[in-house]
Write a protein that holds these residues in place. Structure first.
Motif, short mmCIF file in Angstrom:
data_model
loop_
_atom_site.label_atom_id
_atom_site.label_comp_id
_atom_site.label_asym_id
_atom_site.label_seq_id
_atom_site.Cartn_x
_atom_site.Cartn_y
_atom_site.Cartn_z
N PHE A 199 55.51 50.57 5.96
CA PHE A 199 55.27 50.64 4.71
C PHE A 199 54.91 49.46 3.86
O PHE A 199 54.93 48.30 4.29
CB PHE A 199 56.62 51.05 4.16
N GLU A 200 54.36 49.61 2.61
CA GLU A 200 54.02 48.45 1.75
C GLU A 200 55.18 48.13 0.83
O GLU A 200 55.15 46.89 0.80
CB GLU A 200 52.71 48.94 0.97
N PHE A 201 56.05 48.86 0.81
CA PHE A 201 57.08 48.65 -0.05
C PHE A 201 58.56 49.18 0.46
O PHE A 201 58.56 50.18 1.12
CB PHE A 201 57.11 49.23 -1.64
N PHE A 202 59.55 48.52 -0.12
CA PHE A 202 60.95 48.89 0.09
C PHE A 202 61.89 48.48 -1.04
O PHE A 202 61.51 47.72 -1.88
CB PHE A 202 61.51 48.26 1.64
N GLU A 203 62.92 49.08 -1.17
CA GLU A 203 63.91 48.80 -2.28
C GLU A 203 65.37 48.66 -1.64
O GLU A 203 65.74 49.11 -0.87
CB GLU A 203 63.95 49.94 -3.27
N PHE A 204 65.85 47.77 -2.48
CA PHE A 204 67.33 47.10 -1.99
C PHE A 204 67.87 46.71 -2.95
O PHE A 204 67.34 45.70 -3.82
CB PHE A 204 67.34 46.33 -0.77
N ASN A 205 69.25 47.12 -3.36
CA ASN A 205 70.03 46.68 -4.41
C ASN A 205 69.18 46.74 -5.68
O ASN A 205 69.47 45.67 -6.52
CB ASN A 205 70.30 45.14 -4.03
N GLY A 206 68.54 47.80 -5.91
CA GLY A 206 67.88 47.88 -7.38
C GLY A 206 66.48 47.13 -7.31
O GLY A 206 65.88 47.00 -8.30
N MET A 207 65.99 46.09 -6.35
CA MET A 207 64.98 45.38 -6.53
C MET A 207 63.88 46.05 -5.39
O MET A 207 64.03 46.45 -4.44
CB MET A 207 65.28 44.20 -6.11
N LYS A 208 62.64 45.82 -6.08
CA LYS A 208 61.38 46.42 -5.10
C LYS A 208 60.70 45.23 -4.57
O LYS A 208 60.46 44.37 -5.20
CB LYS A 208 60.43 47.17 -6.11
N TYR A 209 60.60 45.28 -3.12
CA TYR A 209 59.70 44.38 -2.65
C TYR A 209 58.52 44.85 -1.99
O TYR A 209 58.67 46.03 -1.61
CB TYR A 209 60.76 43.71 -1.37
N THR A 210 57.45 44.11 -1.71
CA THR A 210 56.46 44.40 -0.94
C THR A 210 55.90 43.35 -0.25
O THR A 210 56.38 42.27 0.06
CB THR A 210 55.35 44.64 -2.22
N LEU A 211 54.87 43.81 0.65
CA LEU A 211 54.15 42.93 1.66
C LEU A 211 53.63 41.60 0.85
O LEU A 211 53.17 41.84 -0.08
CB LEU A 211 53.11 43.61 2.31
N GLU A 212 54.00 40.49 1.57
CA GLU A 212 53.26 38.93 1.21
C GLU A 212 54.34 38.49 0.08
O GLU A 212 54.10 37.54 -0.45
CB GLU A 212 52.07 39.21 0.60
N ASP A 213 55.41 39.45 -0.42
CA ASP A 213 56.56 38.67 -1.35
C ASP A 213 57.08 37.41 -0.54
O ASP A 213 57.41 37.49 0.56
CB ASP A 213 57.65 39.53 -1.58
N SER A 214 57.04 36.45 -1.31
CA SER A 214 58.07 35.45 -1.02
C SER A 214 59.49 35.37 -1.15
O SER A 214 59.96 35.81 -2.33
CB SER A 214 57.64 33.82 -1.24
N VAL A 215 60.43 35.41 -0.33
CA VAL A 215 61.72 35.82 -0.46
C VAL A 215 62.63 34.89 0.32
O VAL A 215 62.48 34.11 1.31
CB VAL A 215 62.12 37.30 -0.16
N ILE A 216 64.13 34.93 -0.05
CA ILE A 216 65.19 34.30 0.44
C ILE A 216 66.08 35.27 1.13
O ILE A 216 66.34 36.12 0.84
CB ILE A 216 66.17 33.64 -0.64
#
Length: 235
Positions: A65-82
């Motif tokens: 997939f290109e996106f997913f959701e967790f705890n009300g936040m939407k994340y996408t490919l190439e996002d920098s995350v902790i």
């Protein structure tokens, strides 16, 4: 997350590495027990939209997939995350989301391309590098799949080439990357010194361009950068 949630996540990560018929059932049982103990709702990350591709067959089938959701936040490919650390007492991991998958068990996993804190990167002689700036990270090609629930929140990572000044902390908060670390060869390069024939060169150029568009061509902290370079030479 609470200690109970961390332990549940750790168990799920272990199950991701297993390859037996009962892993989904085992995880469901463990998750239910943890939720009952901590009185927490059973919640999982969920993909958004239709798969961009489906690979494999049978039990090995995975939807990407290109996106997913967790705890009300939407994340996408190439996002920098902790990412939540795998062990208590460790620093959180920082990485770029390179893949989002869902297996037949229904659970979502992400492929993280990891950054290294300088003090975590090992030299050939077994020692570690010393950070020149509290914001500093090393870029790497090291990747792993982890549960999507390990994602804590998004972050900003600035890729700044050697000939550009570092962004001012107050104007552009976030991490700073000026070096690339090879965790196999245990070597370190300036971003601009990566060979043009190296497949990673194109990735780095794109990330630098995104940073320059975000913060401008040259801003602040030039003296600090010169001092940082002196420290690196001493290393």
């Amino acid at each position: 997350m609470s200690g109970d949630e961390e332990e549940g996540l750790r168990k799920r990560k272990m199950l991701l590495e297993e390859d037996d018929d009962d892993k989904t059932t085992k995880y469901e049982e463990e998750k239910s027990k943890e939720a009952q103990k901590s009185h927490l709702p059973i919640e999982n990350a969920k993909p958004i939209g239709k798969p961009i591709r489906v690979l494999g067959k049978g039990k090995g089938k995975k939807s990407h997939f290109e996106f997913f959701e967790f705890n009300g936040m939407k994340y996408t490919l190439e996002d920098s995350v902790i990412f939540m650390p795998a062990e208590e007492g460790k620093k959180p991991y920082t990485g770029i989301i390179k893949d989002i998958t869902q297996g037949n068990d229904g659970y979502v996993s992400v492929k993280g391309q990891w950054f290294y804190h300088p003090e975590e990167a090992i030299k050939i002689n077994g020692e570690n590098w010393k950070p020149c700036d509290s914001r500093e990270l090393f870029y790497s090609s090291h990747c792993d799949y982890v549960p999507a629930e390990a994602v804590m929140h998004k972050c900003v990572v600035h890729f700044v080439p050697k000939d550009k000044e570092l962004p001012k902390r107050k104007d552009h908060p976030g991490f700073i990357v000026q070096k690339m670390y090879d965790n196999v060869e245990r070597k370190l390069w300036n971003l601009g010194d990566v060979d043009s024939k190296d497949i990673r060169k194109k990735e780095i150029d794109v990330l630098i361009q995104k940073t320059l568009q975000r913060i401008g061509e040259a801003v602040g902290d030039g003296e600090n950068q010169m001092e940082n370079e002196k420290n690196l030479i001493k290393e």
